[in-house]
Write a protein that holds these residues in place. Sequence first.
Motif, PDB file in Angstrom:
ATOM      1  N   ILE A 147     -37.069  26.352   8.740  1.00  0.00           N
ATOM      2  CA  ILE A 147     -38.409  26.445   8.654  1.00  0.00           C
ATOM      3  C   ILE A 147     -38.812  25.003   7.917  1.00  0.00           C
ATOM      4  O   ILE A 147     -38.983  25.528   6.734  1.00  0.00           O
ATOM      5  N   VAL A 148     -39.287  24.026   8.480  1.00  0.00           N
ATOM      6  CA  VAL A 148     -40.057  22.982   8.137  1.00  0.00           C
ATOM      7  C   VAL A 148     -41.815  23.059   8.345  1.00  0.00           C
ATOM      8  O   VAL A 148     -42.192  23.373   8.816  1.00  0.00           O
ATOM      9  N   VAL A 149     -42.295  22.905   7.226  1.00  0.00           N
ATOM     10  CA  VAL A 149     -43.698  23.414   6.676  1.00  0.00           C
ATOM     11  C   VAL A 149     -44.078  22.429   6.015  1.00  0.00           C
ATOM     12  O   VAL A 149     -43.882  21.328   4.991  1.00  0.00           O
ATOM     13  N   ARG A 173     -44.484  22.024  -3.437  1.00  0.00           N
ATOM     14  CA  ARG A 173     -43.152  21.426  -3.478  1.00  0.00           C
ATOM     15  C   ARG A 173     -42.296  22.487  -4.212  1.00  0.00           C
ATOM     16  O   ARG A 173     -41.563  22.615  -3.950  1.00  0.00           O
ATOM     17  N   GLN A 174     -43.230  23.671  -4.355  1.00  0.00           N
ATOM     18  CA  GLN A 174     -41.829  24.190  -5.496  1.00  0.00           C
ATOM     19  C   GLN A 174     -41.615  25.128  -4.370  1.00  0.00           C
ATOM     20  O   GLN A 174     -40.503  26.667  -4.861  1.00  0.00           O
ATOM     21  N   ASP A 175     -42.343  25.729  -3.288  1.00  0.00           N
ATOM     22  CA  ASP A 175     -42.078  27.034  -2.634  1.00  0.00           C
ATOM     23  C   ASP A 175     -40.815  26.085  -2.272  1.00  0.00           C
ATOM     24  O   ASP A 175     -40.703  27.380  -1.469  1.00  0.00           O
ATOM     25  N   GLU A 176     -40.690  25.800  -2.137  1.00  0.00           N
ATOM     26  CA  GLU A 176     -38.728  24.709  -0.939  1.00  0.00           C
ATOM     27  C   GLU A 176     -37.572  26.400  -1.509  1.00  0.00           C
ATOM     28  O   GLU A 176     -37.521  26.005  -3.031  1.00  0.00           O
ATOM     29  N   GLY A 177     -37.043  26.109  -1.186  1.00  0.00           N
ATOM     30  CA  GLY A 177     -35.304  26.778  -0.994  1.00  0.00           C
ATOM     31  C   GLY A 177     -35.316  27.971  -0.168  1.00  0.00           C
ATOM     32  O   GLY A 177     -35.751  27.766   0.703  1.00  0.00           O
ATOM     33  N   VAL A 178     -34.104  28.937  -0.233  1.00  0.00           N
ATOM     34  CA  VAL A 178     -33.618  29.723   0.153  1.00  0.00           C
ATOM     35  C   VAL A 178     -33.860  31.112   0.266  1.00  0.00           C
ATOM     36  O   VAL A 178     -34.454  31.819  -1.194  1.00  0.00           O
ATOM     37  N   TYR A 179     -34.964  31.911   0.959  1.00  0.00           N
ATOM     38  CA  TYR A 179     -35.910  32.421   1.042  1.00  0.00           C
ATOM     39  C   TYR A 179     -35.258  33.974   1.029  1.00  0.00           C
ATOM     40  O   TYR A 179     -34.075  33.729   3.042  1.00  0.00           O
ATOM     41  N   SER A 180     -34.218  35.111   0.453  1.00  0.00           N
ATOM     42  CA  SER A 180     -34.258  36.145   1.093  1.00  0.00           C
ATOM     43  C   SER A 180     -34.596  37.328   0.833  1.00  0.00           C
ATOM     44  O   SER A 180     -35.459  37.341   0.253  1.00  0.00           O
ATOM     45  N   VAL A 181     -34.967  38.233   2.548  1.00  0.00           N
ATOM     46  CA  VAL A 181     -35.151  39.539   2.173  1.00  0.00           C
ATOM     47  C   VAL A 181     -34.839  40.394   2.450  1.00  0.00           C
ATOM     48  O   VAL A 181     -33.280  40.513   3.458  1.00  0.00           O
ATOM     49  N   ILE A 182     -34.355  41.472   1.392  1.00  0.00           N
ATOM     50  CA  ILE A 182     -34.306  43.009   1.698  1.00  0.00           C
ATOM     51  C   ILE A 182     -34.950  43.682   1.651  1.00  0.00           C
ATOM     52  O   ILE A 182     -36.232  44.243   1.546  1.00  0.00           O
ATOM     53  N   VAL A 183     -34.095  44.785   2.876  1.00  0.00           N
ATOM     54  CA  VAL A 183     -35.091  46.102   3.448  1.00  0.00           C
ATOM     55  C   VAL A 183     -33.844  47.023   3.055  1.00  0.00           C
ATOM     56  O   VAL A 183     -32.789  46.802   2.983  1.00  0.00           O
ATOM     57  N   ARG A 184     -34.973  48.170   2.159  1.00  0.00           N
ATOM     58  CA  ARG A 184     -34.055  49.361   1.383  1.00  0.00           C
ATOM     59  C   ARG A 184     -34.885  50.464   2.356  1.00  0.00           C
ATOM     60  O   ARG A 184     -35.775  50.490   2.378  1.00  0.00           O
ATOM     61  N   ASN A 185     -33.846  51.283   2.038  1.00  0.00           N
ATOM     62  CA  ASN A 185     -34.459  53.052   2.427  1.00  0.00           C
ATOM     63  C   ASN A 185     -33.855  54.140   1.784  1.00  0.00           C
ATOM     64  O   ASN A 185     -32.505  53.355   1.775  1.00  0.00           O
ATOM     65  N   PRO A 186     -33.983  55.082   1.694  1.00  0.00           N
ATOM     66  CA  PRO A 186     -32.652  55.441   1.519  1.00  0.00           C
ATOM     67  C   PRO A 186     -31.267  55.990   2.145  1.00  0.00           C
ATOM     68  O   PRO A 186     -29.946  56.647   2.160  1.00  0.00           O
ATOM     69  N   ALA A 187     -31.532  55.504   3.484  1.00  0.00           N
ATOM     70  CA  ALA A 187     -30.158  55.098   4.731  1.00  0.00           C
ATOM     71  C   ALA A 187     -29.292  53.965   3.992  1.00  0.00           C
ATOM     72  O   ALA A 187     -28.876  53.743   5.302  1.00  0.00           O
ATOM     73  N   GLY A 188     -29.554  53.105   3.575  1.00  0.00           N
ATOM     74  CA  GLY A 188     -28.863  51.636   3.752  1.00  0.00           C
ATOM     75  C   GLY A 188     -30.144  50.290   3.122  1.00  0.00           C
ATOM     76  O   GLY A 188     -31.075  50.897   2.226  1.00  0.00           O
ATOM     77  N   GLU A 189     -29.241  49.142   3.327  1.00  0.00           N
ATOM     78  CA  GLU A 189     -29.817  48.341   3.149  1.00  0.00           C
ATOM     79  C   GLU A 189     -30.240  47.267   4.512  1.00  0.00           C
ATOM     80  O   GLU A 189     -28.478  47.124   4.663  1.00  0.00           O
ATOM     81  N   ASN A 200     -34.031  29.040   5.352  1.00  0.00           N
ATOM     82  CA  ASN A 200     -34.113  28.463   4.643  1.00  0.00           C
ATOM     83  C   ASN A 200     -35.346  27.518   4.930  1.00  0.00           C
ATOM     84  O   ASN A 200     -36.044  27.379   6.246  1.00  0.00           O
ATOM     85  N   VAL A 201     -36.090  27.728   3.921  1.00  0.00           N
ATOM     86  CA  VAL A 201     -37.494  26.789   3.854  1.00  0.00           C
ATOM     87  C   VAL A 201     -38.512  25.588   3.592  1.00  0.00           C
ATOM     88  O   VAL A 201     -37.053  25.422   2.286  1.00  0.00           O
ATOM     89  N   LYS A 202     -37.890  24.243   3.822  1.00  0.00           N
ATOM     90  CA  LYS A 202     -38.180  23.163   2.892  1.00  0.00           C
ATOM     91  C   LYS A 202     -39.775  22.333   3.843  1.00  0.00           C
ATOM     92  O   LYS A 202     -40.540  22.639   4.782  1.00  0.00           O
ATOM     93  N   VAL A 203     -40.360  21.937   2.148  1.00  0.00           N
ATOM     94  CA  VAL A 203     -41.671  21.890   2.305  1.00  0.00           C
ATOM     95  C   VAL A 203     -41.465  20.248   2.446  1.00  0.00           C
ATOM     96  O   VAL A 203     -40.545  19.519   1.623  1.00  0.00           O
ATOM     97  N   VAL A 204     -42.527  19.680   3.290  1.00  0.00           N
ATOM     98  CA  VAL A 204     -42.056  18.790   3.501  1.00  0.00           C
ATOM     99  C   VAL A 204     -43.793  17.844   2.712  1.00  0.00           C
ATOM    100  O   VAL A 204     -44.413  18.664   3.138  1.00  0.00           O
ATOM    101  N   ASP A 205     -43.620  17.188   2.671  1.00  0.00           N
ATOM    102  CA  ASP A 205     -45.055  16.157   1.723  1.00  0.00           C
ATOM    103  C   ASP A 205     -44.930  14.182   1.776  1.00  0.00           C
ATOM    104  O   ASP A 205     -44.069  13.667   2.182  1.00  0.00           O
ATOM    105  N   VAL A 206     -46.048  14.206   1.316  1.00  0.00           N
ATOM    106  CA  VAL A 206     -45.926  12.170   1.019  1.00  0.00           C
ATOM    107  C   VAL A 206     -44.843  12.123   0.315  1.00  0.00           C
ATOM    108  O   VAL A 206     -45.153  13.059  -1.051  1.00  0.00           O
ATOM    109  N   PRO A 207     -44.876  11.198   0.438  1.00  0.00           N
ATOM    110  CA  PRO A 207     -43.527  10.721  -1.018  1.00  0.00           C
ATOM    111  C   PRO A 207     -44.509  10.558  -2.803  1.00  0.00           C
ATOM    112  O   PRO A 207     -45.423  10.651  -2.078  1.00  0.00           O
TER     113      PRO A 207
END
Length: 1290
Positions: A668-670, A746-762, A768-775
């Motif tokens: 995902i490019v932002v 710029r520091q928001d760029e990286g791999v984000y993991s979303v974990i969902v949990r409940n008593p039955a499991g997870e 993958n989020v890529k932040v593009v900016d002017v140089p």
Amino acid sequence: MPEPAKKTVSAFVKKPKTQEAVEGSSVVFEAQTEKRDAKVKWQCNSKDIVSGDKYTIAADGNQHSLTIKDVSKEDANTYAVIAASSKVKFELKVETKPAEGSDESSVEPTVQPVTSSTEPEQAEAPPAAAPSQEENSATAQDTLPADEAQPPDTRQDLTGLFTEKPQSGEVTVGENIMFVAKVNAESLLKKPTVKWFKGKWMDLASKSGKHLQLKETYDRSTKVYTFEMQIVDAKANFAGAYRCEVASRDKFDSCNFELTVHEARAPEGLDIRAAFRRTSSDGNEDSGELDFSGLLKKREAAPTSHDPDVDVWNILSHAPASEFEKIAFQHGITDLRGMLKRLKKMKKEEKKSEAFLKKLDPAYQVSKGHKIKLAVEVANADVDVKWLKNGQEMHPTGSKYIFESVGNMRYLTINNCSLADDAAYCCLIGEEKCTTELFVKEPPVNILKSLEDQMVMKGDRVEFVCEVSEEGANVKWEKDGVELTRDESFKYRFKKDGCKHVLIINEASKEDCGHYKVKTSGGDSMAELMVQGDVNITDGNDSNSAVHGQKQLEVYQSIADLTVKAKDQAVFKCEVSDETVRGTWYKNGVEVQPDARVNISHIGRIHKLTIDDVKPEDEADYTFVPDGHAFNLSAKLNFLEVKIDYVPRQDPPKIHLDCMGRTADSTIVVVAGNKLRLDVPITGDPAPTVVWIKGEKTSSVKPDDDETEEGTTSSIEGQVITEENGRVHVETTKGHCIFTIEGAERQDEGVYSVIVRNPAGEDTAEINVKVVDVPDPPLAPKILSVGEDSCVVQWDPPQFDGGQPIIGYVVERKKLKSYRWMRLNFDPYTDTTFEAKRMIEGVLYEMRVYAVNSIGMSRHSPASQPFVPVAPTSEPLGLRVEDVSDTSISLKWRRPERIGSAELEGYGVEYCKEGTDEWIPAIEGLTDRTAMIVKGLTTGDKLQFRVRAYNMAGPSAPAILAQPITIREIMQRPKIWLPRNLRQTLIKKVGDTVNVVIPFQGKPRPKVTWSKDGEVLSPQFASTRNSEVDTILFIRKTERKHSGKYDLQVQIENVEAMAAITLQIVDLPGSPLDLTVLDTWGFNVALEWKPPKDNGNCEIAGYNVQKADKKTMEWFTVFDQYRRTHCVVSDLIMGNEYFFRVFAINLVGFSPEPCCTKDSVFIPKTGIVYKPPSYKEHDFSTAPKFTHPLVNRSVIAGYNATLSCSVRGIPKPKVTWYKNKMDISQEAKYRMLSKQGVLTLEIRKPCPFDGGVYMCKAVNDFGEAIAECKLEVRSQVPKVDKKEKKDAKN
């Protein structure tokens, strides 16, 4: 903050004014107070005045008056009236009482009517006596208001250049009046010029003559210029509005005044015969025309209506010629000839264009940053047009300039106008063009962030900060209305950082208290500074006062209670007024000791206690106690436990995404600054808890049992993010979990993991989020090399490309002292080395670079080090050998033809032995002379020499001798170089000094011999001194015996050279001999004498004949330089006796003694009466006429050109030069000369644009004349060498 000072209200409603009075009269000063029965005190020169024989003080309610009786010169002082806290000063000016029978008309301070003494019956009546106190009090309420009762004293309110302005005045027909203006030139750099106008545009300088006289004087002691305009023999049509304008360089001021002309009063008892008078100027009763104006009945003046201003010239331009006189009469225009000339110029229509149906307007104006659209209508819809800017053709460049063609309309759109777009624009179709000028108006600089009031301790540092709308704008700082400057004590410092401006006050003191103001072109902002010496401590937790005798401490920020979760960080922070105060932290009364989790810091006035990885045992009361002060600051730390209870497993959670993983397709490019919204569909029962993880850091926070949809948490970089948190927040709805980052960075760029949990499991998913900016901006560029008008600049790529590849770079430059950067390339430049051209040699420049990627352009890099484009000089010219000896050689050369802008540092001289390539410096370093003697050479060597010029850019190309030189002295024949002045007889006076220098040449050193009349000169007779190149003949004090011929002999072995000079010593002549009177008749006497025996060794130039009356014996010259030895003295007075004497004159002067007549000569009286004839004065006035017209010329561009013509006319006509009917008198490119009627226009280095039709116009009171010519400016043709021409023919 203290209340601002209230504006003082005056206690007077009506104030006394400065008055003038005549000696012996009385004068009354009146004042009116706001309150009745107010106590009023009168003063003279700051001393109280008491009623008595001299002064009378009266008061009636709020009316107060001071009467001064029998005014004398001693009463001319400064007076004042005081009521409550108000004091008003005024003056009394006393004039000398005029003699009886003289004109006693009142005179304004700056308007001086001068009454003609030839018409005493028309003199004005003397001023009425001053009214009494009762009359003043009775009429004060029925007349004008208090402010209009007397004319204001303008001298107290002078602004601009005038120190005294001309005042409105009144005069009777036939009398004189003078208007005076004074200008103080002490602060002016140039002499002020003054113009007098009547009405709106009539310049009175050309009207000066019989009825108008202009005068200018200058007082060196006071440095005041006085300008006077005197109207002589005033007439009724002289009445009207006048204007005086003064200008000096960039300063200007003007003043309006009026002249009222009253008709002459008829004498008592109308004499019908006197009414039929003739208007004659020669005093003859029968000459002139009959004037019946004395019988006309005077009518009341019609009430004037105050209509709004109308454009008279607009009315005249649309009216028929038959209505001109009527319109001029209605609007008060008296100069009909000038009106017609101006209308003629206005009605001259331009030649109708064949290519353009509608041209550009003469000028346009646009605000900076806005856009403007220029439109022209052409006759041919298919024609192509060219747009020029300052003579250079324009091309489409991105979105800056847009060219449009719609039917017959052609448009030029300029977007985002800047100061660089302020220029002259031209639309060109073939040879026809239409031009306009665009003015870019800069917006005012507004204050975006105002100043804030400050209260500081004595000795603290103060900073007033404001932010303006324009980067690099100039602001002005003031304190209590006085401008602040950078003084030697560095009390105030001014800092400018982009749009932010800071005023810094080091070590504030009580004197720095006040109101500080910052001013810009668009507004101002004010703040107050209060400085306190002793401050009491005010704190909510401790009200104890400071210990007596100690410096009291103020708490700027106290510590506050904290509630934190497990493994979070707790920070207690407080701020006190003294930076040097230390303190101790306590936990439940026990001193806190720093360890791995607990950190205590003290930076300036801030004290911090930091506890990392908070645990339940950290919950306690924390206290900070400053050392040496009897108070403390306390706060409590509360520990928050999060308990998570598990529910029985029912439906395991599931994440439904189609962009999971770390592949390029699923990334995902932002764009930085945009909003990032991750909407994740989830399922599970019960509702799962969502945990967001960036990278490898996983949150261990689990929701409580009672949390359902609100149980979503996120962990980024170790921080717990909830829904309420600012930029990063999480939102959970039924079936969806939304993770949002507002304004991605710029520091928001990286791999984000979303974990969902409940008593039955997870379930887990990665996004993958890529932040593009002017140089990032590139590093500061480096200047590799410089040339005459260019440089090579290099830079390194930016450290971060913004997530997108670098497309290229944009390079800008500017002059060091300028604020305007100029872009050098509009398309991205892919390389990191760029050559900048078209720079000005000798000017300091800076360079900066922008990096460009697909997102946009980076911020600019830091500016490079300032550099100067400079090139080496050309080679020295004319290198030649002056002399050669056995061990030395003398060289000479000329300066290089082109030096350039860099200063010439010197010349380097080198030599090389024939057959080798090693160049040896002749001297260490450089020489600044263009000649040198190289010594210490070996006899017989064959050497080659070269000279190079050095400047900042290095050495120039060398100047080399045509062939090597052999070091050996050459035999040279003797030769005498006799100066031109010695080839003629040298004449000297007796006693003068003779010093004759005669150069010669010859090698080896020749033998020199001086002789006179064949005999060698002895040292007692004359001194001689010889050198290798010249000889000197010296006689300290000449006598007659030194006259004669002197021979000079220069001899080398058997070869010799001869020269001779002649010296003539002259003296005063003797007296003439035998002066006798030959005859006497009428007014004449004939004299004769003989020449003197001694003529002083030179020819007698003449004689000086003088006469003296026997009564006075004062001698007067009759003839001077008289050549003959006899003369006739005429114009003698009958009945007088005369003596005569004669002096002889030669080259030296008069003879010491004259030759006088022995007896006096008597002139008898006769009855001769001479009546001189009378002649009629001839009028030489003529209209201007060109006796030699202008001639069409064709010149070459780059060389000065002149246009000449001659004109005659009396009086001398005023000459104006025009180019294409445009006045060029004030342009610096042209120089106008006028000498003896010959007019010359000099055009400095013309270019092709200076070609056109030039016109010279001469105007005087009797007419005008015009001469025209065409000037063609041809481009320079490059020179072709003769050899090239010959080769071309072959």
